[in-house]
Write an enzyme that holds these catalytic residues in place. Structure first.
Site, PDB file in Angstrom:
ATOM      1  CG  ASP A 121      -1.779  -1.115   1.404  1.00 35.03           C
ATOM      2  OD1 ASP A 121      -2.129  -1.705   0.382  1.00 35.03           O
ATOM      3  OD2 ASP A 121      -2.139  -1.428   2.559  1.00 35.03           O
TER       4      ASP A 121
HETATM    5  N1  URA Z   1      -1.219  -6.009   3.806  1.00 42.82           N
HETATM    6  C1  URA Z   1      -1.653  -4.738   3.858  1.00 42.82           C
HETATM    7  O1  URA Z   1      -2.662  -4.463   4.489  1.00 42.82           O
HETATM    8  N2  URA Z   1      -0.945  -3.792   3.217  1.00 42.82           N
HETATM    9  C2  URA Z   1       0.178  -4.044   2.521  1.00 42.82           C
HETATM   10  O2  URA Z   1       0.774  -3.128   1.963  1.00 42.82           O
HETATM   11  C3  URA Z   1       0.621  -5.375   2.474  1.00 42.82           C
HETATM   12  C4  URA Z   1      -0.105  -6.337   3.120  1.00 42.82           C
END
Ligand code: URA
Length: 244
Positions: free
Chosen positions: A102
């Site tokens: 993310d």
């Molecule tokens: N899980 C998440 O919630 N975000 C990420 O970036 C990777 C795994």
């Protein structure tokens, strides 16, 4: 000499299975001739086209990046934000990330121009272990963590078994640091799992991908994987299932 479907998959045009389908459907040409035989071998000098588009056969490259926060893990962003691919401006290849982190997540991200490798690693069946460190609000009860370990039902299905450890607790601030190991890669999975038990994430970092770590790197830094590391990761994706 390499098999035609492998070359197409390596170039990132399609998965190996899809490449086979394209060949059988007569959509692939080699030096201008339609080829429908799956076993056909090609050399570096052969000109391959899929549906009239030349297949670009650049040498495969594999990178490990310490993705900083506030960077998008895709090749382009319609809002003009910085992307992970911007960190590879000096490399004249079509590199893209294997999976995503993310915008607000930092940590280990692999990038490549090898479509076959990328497809293998992302396939849920291969279940490569990824370790996340999360700072969460509140201090979860043991039973809630157990629930996450067994699997919880999110809107897109039940999560597979996970391993969870509390690393530290800040009683005064009512926060804690949790280590979570999962083998899947559902969208925003770790955030949604912790939301599910009522302990939203304040900070998230991916610390490990199989045996690869961020050792020696600072946020924004990259390094090339060694041929040995690539071989080991490929072998894990092909055969390894380290069940919990
Ligand atoms: N899980 C998440 O919630 N975000 C990420 O970036 C990777 C795994």
């Amino acid at each position: 000499m390499e098999r035609l479907q492998k070359v197409i998959a390596h170039a990132g045009v399609a998965s190996r299975r899809k490449a086979e389908q394209l060949i059988l459907e007569g959509k692939v040409t080699v030096n201008g001739q339609v080829i429908k035989e799956l076993g056909t071998k090609v050399t570096n000098n052969d000109r391959i086209e899929v549906e009239g588009v030349p297949v670009n056969r650049e040498a495969p490259v594999y990178f490990l990046m310490y993705k900083p926060k506030k960077v998008i893990s895709s090749a382009k962003d319609d809002k003009g934000r910085r992307t992970v691919v911007d960190f590879f401006d000096h490399i004249d290849k079509r590199i893209y990330p294997i999976g995503r982190l993310d915008y607000d997540t930092s940590g280990l991200l692999l990038l490549t121009n090898d479509g076959d490798f990328s497809n293998k690693l992302m396939h849920p069946r291969y279940g490569i272990e990824k370790t996340y460190i999360a700072k969460v609000k509140g201090i979860p009860e043991r039973e809630k963590l157990k629930q996450l370990e067994r699997g919880v039902r999110l809107e897109d299905g039940k999560t597979a078994p996970a391993r969870i450890k509390i690393q530290s607790i800040d009683k005064k601030k009512q926060t804690c640091i949790i280590e979570m190991v999962i083998r899947e890669g559902k969208n925003r999975q770790v955030r949604r799992m912790l939301d599910f038990i009522g302990h939203p994430i304040m900070k998230l970092k991916r610390e490990r991908y199989a045996f690869l770590t961020l050792q020696g790197l600072k946020p924004g830094e990259i390094r090339e994987l060694s041929p040995h590391e690539v071989k080991q990761i490929r072998a894990l994706a092909e055969h390894g299932r380290n069940a919990f």
